[in-house]
Design a protein around this motif. Structure first.
Motif, PDB file in Angstrom:
ATOM      1  N   LEU A   1      38.153  35.506  41.375  1.00 13.74           N
ATOM      2  CA  LEU A   1      37.121  36.138  40.561  1.00 13.74           C
ATOM      3  C   LEU A   1      37.592  37.460  39.968  1.00 13.74           C
ATOM      4  O   LEU A   1      37.430  37.699  38.763  1.00 13.74           O
ATOM      5  CB  LEU A   1      35.863  36.352  41.406  1.00 13.74           C
ATOM      6  CG  LEU A   1      34.704  37.080  40.729  1.00 13.74           C
ATOM      7  CD1 LEU A   1      34.212  36.297  39.513  1.00 13.74           C
ATOM      8  CD2 LEU A   1      33.558  37.317  41.714  1.00 13.74           C
ATOM      9  N   ASN A   2      38.186  38.303  40.767  1.00 15.65           N
ATOM     10  CA  ASN A   2      38.618  39.620  40.270  1.00 15.65           C
ATOM     11  C   ASN A   2      39.673  39.486  39.176  1.00 15.65           C
ATOM     12  O   ASN A   2      39.673  40.248  38.192  1.00 15.65           O
ATOM     13  CB  ASN A   2      39.148  40.473  41.417  1.00 15.65           C
ATOM     14  CG  ASN A   2      38.043  40.888  42.379  1.00 15.65           C
ATOM     15  OD1 ASN A   2      36.873  40.946  42.006  1.00 15.65           O
ATOM     16  ND2 ASN A   2      38.409  41.164  43.616  1.00 15.65           N
ATOM     17  N   ASP A   3      40.570  38.511  39.327  1.00 15.82           N
ATOM     18  CA  ASP A   3      41.607  38.300  38.314  1.00 15.82           C
ATOM     19  C   ASP A   3      40.999  37.860  36.986  1.00 15.82           C
ATOM     20  O   ASP A   3      41.403  38.312  35.905  1.00 15.82           O
ATOM     21  CB  ASP A   3      42.617  37.263  38.786  1.00 15.82           C
ATOM     22  CG  ASP A   3      43.465  37.754  39.941  1.00 15.82           C
ATOM     23  OD1 ASP A   3      43.642  38.986  40.048  1.00 15.82           O
ATOM     24  OD2 ASP A   3      43.918  36.930  40.748  1.00 15.82           O
TER      25      ASP A   3
ATOM     26  N   ASP B   1      27.907  40.561  42.634  1.00 16.06           N
ATOM     27  CA  ASP B   1      27.611  41.607  41.650  1.00 16.06           C
ATOM     28  C   ASP B   1      26.960  40.992  40.411  1.00 16.06           C
ATOM     29  O   ASP B   1      25.844  40.531  40.482  1.00 16.06           O
ATOM     30  CB  ASP B   1      28.876  42.393  41.311  1.00 16.06           C
ATOM     31  CG  ASP B   1      29.442  43.122  42.518  1.00 16.06           C
ATOM     32  OD1 ASP B   1      28.630  43.558  43.366  1.00 16.06           O
ATOM     33  OD2 ASP B   1      30.676  43.236  42.636  1.00 16.06           O
TER      34      ASP B   1
ATOM     35  N   THR C   1      36.124  33.008  45.361  1.00 16.64           N
ATOM     36  CA  THR C   1      36.106  34.306  46.026  1.00 16.64           C
ATOM     37  C   THR C   1      36.847  34.147  47.341  1.00 16.64           C
ATOM     38  O   THR C   1      37.236  33.049  47.727  1.00 16.64           O
ATOM     39  CB  THR C   1      34.661  34.775  46.296  1.00 16.64           C
ATOM     40  OG1 THR C   1      34.043  33.848  47.205  1.00 16.64           O
ATOM     41  CG2 THR C   1      33.853  34.850  45.019  1.00 16.64           C
ATOM     42  N   GLU C   2      37.031  35.231  48.046  1.00 21.51           N
ATOM     43  CA  GLU C   2      37.759  35.174  49.312  1.00 21.51           C
ATOM     44  C   GLU C   2      37.093  34.212  50.293  1.00 21.51           C
ATOM     45  O   GLU C   2      37.761  33.558  51.096  1.00 21.51           O
ATOM     46  CB  GLU C   2      37.844  36.579  49.932  1.00 21.51           C
ATOM     47  CG  GLU C   2      38.659  37.569  49.102  1.00 21.51           C
ATOM     48  CD  GLU C   2      40.102  37.131  48.906  1.00 21.51           C
ATOM     49  OE1 GLU C   2      40.635  36.430  49.780  1.00 21.51           O
ATOM     50  OE2 GLU C   2      40.688  37.479  47.865  1.00 21.51           O
TER      51      GLU C   2
ATOM     52  N   LEU D   1      37.809  38.317  35.940  1.00 17.70           N
ATOM     53  CA  LEU D   1      36.978  39.381  35.362  1.00 17.70           C
ATOM     54  C   LEU D   1      37.832  40.461  34.710  1.00 17.70           C
ATOM     55  O   LEU D   1      37.410  41.079  33.718  1.00 17.70           O
ATOM     56  CB  LEU D   1      36.072  39.996  36.430  1.00 17.70           C
ATOM     57  CG  LEU D   1      35.016  39.076  37.058  1.00 17.70           C
ATOM     58  CD1 LEU D   1      34.118  39.862  37.996  1.00 17.70           C
ATOM     59  CD2 LEU D   1      34.191  38.358  36.002  1.00 17.70           C
ATOM     60  N   ALA D   2      39.044  40.674  35.239  1.00 17.07           N
ATOM     61  CA  ALA D   2      39.935  41.688  34.651  1.00 17.07           C
ATOM     62  C   ALA D   2      40.384  41.294  33.247  1.00 17.07           C
ATOM     63  O   ALA D   2      40.732  42.152  32.432  1.00 17.07           O
ATOM     64  CB  ALA D   2      41.156  41.881  35.550  1.00 17.07           C
TER      65      ALA D   2
END
Length: 297
Positions: free
Chosen positions: A169-171, A194, A155-156, A173-174
């Motif tokens: 993480l966002n990449d 989350d 994460t950041e 999860l996408a």
């Protein structure tokens, strides 16, 4: 209130020899057994399965002693293999791994694919993503759908973006939408964002871990509770310990030089050694072993 569904953990890294941070443990096997048995007791207490997101082993091919020890102490678990579990990091070689041995024994279940369970009346589908397997969207339709992934993630706050830009993480999860929970292993620094849980290291293993509190997520359908792993019996190597070792080494260097001189003078070297051991801050069992060796000679 909903019932608990499973306990999650990752990066256990069971091994025969203690890492340097734990090298003062009088019995590393006993230290590992304490936490494994605690994990089993928690699974019994909450009547839930244990789910491991990879790296049960520190090395893919351990000794027979280590495999038998783990079989005796680890609770039965659903797991996906991590890179440390796989010879040459290859899933095709799992049959010659210690992880494969635990599969044959029935202590572990799972490599990849989907495992369905009914847990306290809730249907749960676990999709396993071992190290190196491509990520994909959720394909199950249970009440709770869980992705168990051995893949480094940051994460950041972990400041890994410049080193591993594709592991945010966002990449990740996408690439795999639709799961109720995402259980990650590989990054030893835990975090919870989350519905994504990076379990972190199960043991305190490295420099700086003296303030680290391992936790095991107890996952419910609608929330997560983090159980602190008991570490009060851990014996860790601190800066003070290393300084004491350095002093002891210096003292012994001087003492061994004096032994060389004593040998020339036909002195009782065994008696001199035992006298020096009394002065040194050394564990009793080490002193006894040295005394027995010198007495035998």
């Amino acid at each position: 209130m909903s019932e608990p569904l499973f306990l999650a953990c990752a990066d256990i890294h069971l091994c025969e020899n203690a890492p340097s941070f734990r090298s003062e443990e009088p019995d590393w096997f006993a230290a590992q057994a304490r936490q494994l048995e605690w994990l089993g007791k928690m699974a019994e207490k909450y009547a839930v399965p244990v789910v491991i997101a990879g790296d049960v082993f520190d090395k893919a091919q351990g000794s027979t002693r280590l495999v038998n020890f783990i079989a005796d102490h680890i609770p039965n678990a659903l797991a996906c293999p991590g890179n440390h579990d796989l010879p040459y990091h290859s899933l095709d070689r799992i049959d010659i791994s210690s992880y494969g041995s635990l599969l044959r024994m029935g202590k572990l279940e799972g490599i990849s694919g989907v495992k369905y369970m009914d847990i306290h009346g809730t249907s749960v589908a676990f999709t396993l993503f071992p190290f190196g397997e491509p990520l994909h969207p959720c394909e199950t339709k249970a009440e709770v759908n869980v992705a168990v992934i051995h893949h480094f993630v940051w994460t950041e706050e972990t400041a890994m973006a410049s080193i591993m830009p594709d592991c945010g993480l966002n990449d990740l999860l996408a690439q795999m939408p639709g799961f109720t929970y995402y259980i990650f292993g590989d990054n030893h620094e835990p975090f919870f964002v989350d519905n994504a849980i990076n379990c972190g290291s199960f043991f305190r293993r490295k420099k700086g871990d003296d303030e680290y509190q391992p936790t095991v997520p107890l996952v419910y359908a609608d929330h997560v509770q983090f159980l602190p792993v008991p570490v009060h019996e851990d014996i860790v190597t601190t800066a003070e310990t290393k300084e004491r070792w350095a002093d002891a080494k210096h003292n012994f260097d001087q003492f061994f030089q004096s032994l060389k001189e004593a040998e020339k003078l036909s002195c009782d070297i065994s008696a001199l050694l035992q006298e020096e051991l009394i002065k040194q801050d050394i564990r009793a069992e080490v002193k006894d072993a040295i005394v027995q060796l010198t007495s035998a000679n």
